[in-house]
Enzyme design. Sequence first.
Site, mmCIF file in Angstrom:
data_model
loop_
_atom_site.group_PDB
_atom_site.id
_atom_site.type_symbol
_atom_site.label_atom_id
_atom_site.label_comp_id
_atom_site.label_asym_id
_atom_site.label_seq_id
_atom_site.Cartn_x
_atom_site.Cartn_y
_atom_site.Cartn_z
ATOM 1 N N LYS A 93 -6.659 -6.409 -42.440
ATOM 2 C CA LYS A 93 -7.738 -5.461 -42.784
ATOM 3 C C LYS A 93 -7.126 -3.807 -42.351
ATOM 4 C CE LYS A 93 -11.954 -8.039 -42.298
ATOM 5 N NZ LYS A 93 -11.562 -9.246 -41.759
ATOM 6 N N GLU A 115 -19.478 -1.461 -40.873
ATOM 7 C CA GLU A 115 -20.233 -2.483 -40.604
ATOM 8 C C GLU A 115 -19.271 -3.744 -40.379
ATOM 9 O OE1 GLU A 115 -18.874 -1.996 -43.666
ATOM 10 O OE2 GLU A 115 -18.007 -4.120 -43.995
ATOM 11 N N SER A 382 -3.861 -14.530 -43.599
ATOM 12 C CA SER A 382 -4.376 -13.245 -43.396
ATOM 13 C C SER A 382 -4.619 -12.583 -42.202
ATOM 14 C CB SER A 382 -5.911 -13.375 -44.165
ATOM 15 O OG SER A 382 -6.804 -14.183 -43.548
HETATM 16 C C1 LIG Z 1 -12.234 -10.556 -42.299
HETATM 17 C C2 LIG Z 1 -10.976 -11.645 -42.480
HETATM 18 C C3 LIG Z 1 -11.119 -12.382 -43.809
HETATM 19 C C4 LIG Z 1 -12.145 -12.253 -44.733
HETATM 20 O O1 LIG Z 1 -12.038 -10.968 -45.373
HETATM 21 P P1 LIG Z 1 -11.557 -11.038 -46.871
HETATM 22 O O2 LIG Z 1 -12.307 -9.602 -47.308
HETATM 23 O O3 LIG Z 1 -12.199 -12.154 -47.715
HETATM 24 O O4 LIG Z 1 -10.038 -11.025 -46.973
HETATM 25 C C5 LIG Z 1 -10.156 -13.332 -43.770
HETATM 26 N N1 LIG Z 1 -9.251 -13.557 -42.819
HETATM 27 C C6 LIG Z 1 -9.224 -12.778 -41.772
HETATM 28 C C7 LIG Z 1 -7.904 -12.970 -40.689
HETATM 29 C C8 LIG Z 1 -10.311 -11.717 -41.562
HETATM 30 O O5 LIG Z 1 -10.302 -11.066 -40.453
#
Ligand SMILES: *Cc1c(COP(=O)(O)O)cnc(C)c1O
Length: 396
Positions: A93, A115, A382
């Site tokens: 993020k 948000e 992610s």
């Molecule tokens: C917020 C988050 C997501 C989901 O958000 P996307 O916009 O779909 O990427 C996925 N993985 C992690 C670690 C997150 O913090």
Amino acid sequence: MMTSLRVPNRQGHFGPFGGKFVPETLMAALDELEQAFAKAKRDPGFRRELRGYLADYAGRPTPLYQAKRLGRALGGLRVYLKREDLLHTGAHKINNTIGQALLAVRMGKRRVIAETGAGQHGVATATVAALFGLACEVFMGEKDMRRQALNVVRMRLLGATVRPVSSGTKTLKDACNEAIRDWVTNVRTTHYCLGSVVGPHPYPMMVRDFQAVIGREARRQILKAEGRLPDYLVACVGGGSNAIGLFHPFVEDRQVRFIGVEAAGRGLRPGQHAATLAKGSVGVLHGTRSLILQDRHGQILDTRSIAAGLDYPGVGPEHAYYQQIGRARYAAVSDALALQGCALLAHTEGIIPALEPAHAIGYLIRHARRLPRRSVVILGLSGRGDKDVDVIARHV
Ligand SMILES: *Cc1c(COP(=O)(O)O)cnc(C)c1O
């Protein structure tokens, strides 16, 4: 096939999806943002500044790591992990919030709002607000504030104000509504730092472009490691920003298959999941037309996932479009299978993933046998799992 992969068009449409569905007062702000972004993208000074913060502050480039023991456990796949979990604040993020904060500064906005559901985007926004000396207010459902108390503390430590939202189900979609309402009132001084590839144009395009650094690096790294492009890209999809960031730089490489993994929660019955691409229908939510989880009367359905970051009743319009034209496939993985994915990565590689990307690993557990042996797979890792150890402990 006459479908275009160069999306969105000038109006922000991804085929039948996308667009801007907002109150008149926000139209000018969206135009201003679109122009500022277009100008910044062409400006070598902006690009240099962004690159600098991504490298020295966030920790880019992230490694592309070949997970050999995981690949063996999956029956002989060549699995590479794109390690967004190693970034500052622990997830992808920050790529987007650094970009948007730099834009806010350029537009002369001294206040940012956001948000947040699980608090991850709130923390990433509060972080960059501190970094650039901006006032920061984060809208968060009261229910989420209780579930994610530690992230509330983090945001406050970083100097942000957390605004409890008590309307609706007191979760992410209600926090989005409140953030939009605040923006309408304070649009002259405030930038709305949206956390995924959702919302009105230009957000889905702009957030994608800020996250596309993931795929650009991965492309270079896999060519170096394997001497060829991958067969599959697999990533979890909440709003869809980490997935589109990984996919987008490969979009014209038709031999590279995209697999997005949504949350099937406790099963695909209404209210028990967040599998928008599997079970959604066309509608407008938070300023964009996409697939959304709604009942026959257009009421937004409750969602459920063990991964707070996937727990959203909408999805980015580009994903809805990719699904429609067959450029990507989407699968839904249950809470239970995601927990297995989490355990498998922890045991084979010594990496505890966040529960969101654990869904992508769960997908491979279920489907690896159907992929040709020795396929090259890049899995979007992610985020890291520290935020989830309580939840995981309660389930095992
Ligand atoms: C917020 C988050 C997501 C989901 O958000 P996307 O916009 O779909 O990427 C996925 N993985 C992690 C670690 C997150 O913090």
